[in-house]
Scaffold this motif. Sequence first.
Motif, short mmCIF file in Angstrom:
data_model
loop_
_atom_site.label_atom_id
_atom_site.label_comp_id
_atom_site.label_asym_id
_atom_site.label_seq_id
_atom_site.Cartn_x
_atom_site.Cartn_y
_atom_site.Cartn_z
N ASP A 88 -4.60 -4.94 0.66
CA ASP A 88 -4.42 -3.92 -0.46
C ASP A 88 -5.65 -4.06 -1.38
OD1 ASP A 88 -2.05 -3.38 0.81
OD2 ASP A 88 -0.78 -4.51 -0.60
N ALA A 89 -6.14 -5.12 -1.76
CA ALA A 89 -7.22 -5.31 -2.78
C ALA A 89 -8.19 -4.59 -1.99
CB ALA A 89 -7.39 -6.92 -3.14
N GLU A 90 -8.72 -5.02 -0.80
CA GLU A 90 -9.85 -4.64 -0.21
C GLU A 90 -9.92 -3.30 -0.06
OE1 GLU A 90 -12.00 -4.79 4.39
OE2 GLU A 90 -10.74 -6.57 3.74
N TRP A 91 -8.54 -2.46 0.25
CA TRP A 91 -8.59 -1.07 0.18
C TRP A 91 -9.00 -0.45 -1.09
CZ3 TRP A 91 -3.89 1.14 -1.94
CH2 TRP A 91 -3.94 2.58 -2.00
N LEU A 92 -8.36 -0.98 -2.20
CA LEU A 92 -8.75 -0.30 -3.41
C LEU A 92 -10.20 -0.24 -3.90
CD1 LEU A 92 -5.45 -1.57 -5.27
CD2 LEU A 92 -6.00 0.65 -5.04
N ARG B 88 0.68 -1.19 -0.16
CA ARG B 88 0.06 -0.04 0.18
C ARG B 88 0.92 1.17 0.15
NH1 ARG B 88 -5.20 1.41 3.90
NH2 ARG B 88 -5.27 3.83 3.50
N ASP B 89 1.77 1.37 1.00
CA ASP B 89 2.86 2.59 0.92
C ASP B 89 3.17 2.82 -0.39
OD1 ASP B 89 2.05 2.79 3.45
OD2 ASP B 89 3.95 1.99 4.33
N MET C 54 0.65 6.50 -6.78
CA MET C 54 -0.65 6.95 -7.20
C MET C 54 -0.39 8.58 -7.14
SD MET C 54 -3.06 4.39 -5.35
CE MET C 54 -4.78 5.13 -5.58
N ARG C 55 0.16 9.30 -6.22
CA ARG C 55 0.38 10.72 -6.01
C ARG C 55 1.04 11.32 -7.12
NH1 ARG C 55 0.43 8.91 -0.53
NH2 ARG C 55 2.70 8.88 -0.38
N ASP D 243 -4.69 10.30 -6.73
CA ASP D 243 -4.35 10.67 -5.51
C ASP D 243 -5.27 9.97 -4.58
OD1 ASP D 243 -3.53 11.48 -2.99
OD2 ASP D 243 -3.06 13.20 -3.80
N PRO D 244 -4.95 9.13 -3.76
CA PRO D 244 -5.86 8.30 -2.75
C PRO D 244 -6.49 9.31 -1.99
CG PRO D 244 -3.58 7.61 -2.47
CD PRO D 244 -3.48 8.27 -3.74
#
Length: 436
Positions: free
Chosen positions: A140-144, A6-7, A13-14, A163-164
Amino acid sequence: MQESQRDTIEHWMRRSTRLAIKKLARNDCQWADSRDSHQNGFYVPRSLMDQSFFPPTTQRLDKPHIWETALPTLWIASGETRRSRLVRYTNKGRETHFTGVPKEEFASLNPASLLLAGMLVEPQSGATYWFVVVDSLTDDAEWLETLYNIGADFEADIFDVADPAAQEANNTLALQHELEAAIASGTLDEFIRSAAVMPHPAAMAHSAQEEWKRRTGVATLDPYQLAEPGDAIMQISRDVEFELFKKLELRHRAAQVIQLLGTDGPGGLAGAVVRGFAQLNAIFLSASQVRKSRAGRSFEHHIAAMLSEGNIHFLPQAVRGSTRPDFVLPTLDRVLAATGINDEAMILSAKTTLRERWKQVSLEQVNCAFFLATVDDRVSADAIDAMAAQDIVLVVPESLKLSNDTVYKPKTNVITFNDFFRHEIRQRRSSLIRSA
C-alpha cells in the motif's frame, strides 16, 4: 505485516475533496510503543496548517498561550470515530500537535510509515476528516508513493485530487495525448514499434545520471567532488530514474495492450478483451515484477558510476563459489587473501530496499570489512543491531543518517556514503584509489 488496506483507502479517497499525506517521524509514533510516554498523537507540520487543510485554531481565554480546536475524526482501519484536537502551544514554537488518536494505529510501525488524512465531501458519523496509517513495508505504501510521486525527501503535502483514478489520469495525460495524436495521424504502428522494447538497465541508469546532472548543474559523479554523494545516488535512483522508468514503462505497456486489443477478430473490442484476458493479466503481472527487479540493478549501476569516477579499484559481480558480491575492492584475489576487517580489501553489497533480504549478504562475507549500501529509510533498529552482530556496516545517504524519520542517527554501524568514500576508502584504504 500489515494487511492491505488499499480497497478501503480507495473507497474513502473517492469520497474526499483533498488528501494530506505525512511521512511519520519517530517522535510521531514511538510514544505508542512506550508505556511511560504521556504523548498521544502526532505533529502537524506548518506546511499542512499553512495550506488550510485543517481548520484554524483559536486562542483560549483562560490560557492565552494555547491555541486549539476540536474536531471529530474517523479512523477507517477500525471504523471508530474519535474526538481529536489540534493544539498549538505558542510558548513552544509554531508546531501544532494532533491529539486524541487510536494508540494501536501508531504502534509497532516501521520507520518512514505514512499517515493519510482525507477531507470528506459529506460528514460521516459526525466526522469531516478520515485518517489511516500505512506501514512503510507494505505494498500500500509503494502504491501511494507511485500514485502521488512521493520522492525520497518527502515530508508532508496536500493533494487537491483525492480520487486515485483521477490522480492516475493526471499522471498519464501526456501519454493519452500522444496516443490520440498517433491515432489521428495514422502513426499508431510507429508508436507501437518505438515503445516495443524497454531500454537496458545500464542505459536507463546512464540516462538518469545525465538527467540528474542537467537538473542540478553538477558535471560529475565523482564522490570526492560531491558534498553528499549518498543523497545524489538516492535522488538519481529513487526519484529521477523512477520518473523516467514510469513514463517509458507506461508507453511500453500501452503499446502491448493496444497491439493485443487491436487484433482483428469476432466480437470487436469486447471479443479481443475476452480472448486476450490471460495475456493482459500476464502483461500487468510482468509490469509489477519488472519494476521491483530493475530498481536493484539500477542502484548498482549508480554506485559503479561513482566508484569509476572516483578512480577506485573495484570489480563488479565477482563470482565466488555460489555467491556473487555486488562489488569487491580491489580484486577478488585480494578479498580472498584478506587477513581481517582492517585489511585494505573490502566487499560492498548494494540493496535498494532491505526488508529481510539483508540476511542474504552474510553468505557473501569473507575475512575482510563488509559494507552494505542502501537508500532504504525503513530499516528497523533491531535489523541494524543484528547487522552489527555480524560486523556489517550499513552505508546510507547523508540526509537519511540525520533524519528523524529513520533510526540511523544513533547507530554506530551506520555511516554515510560521504564517510564511506572519504574515511573508509581515501583515508583507511588509500591503495584502492588509482594514482593519477
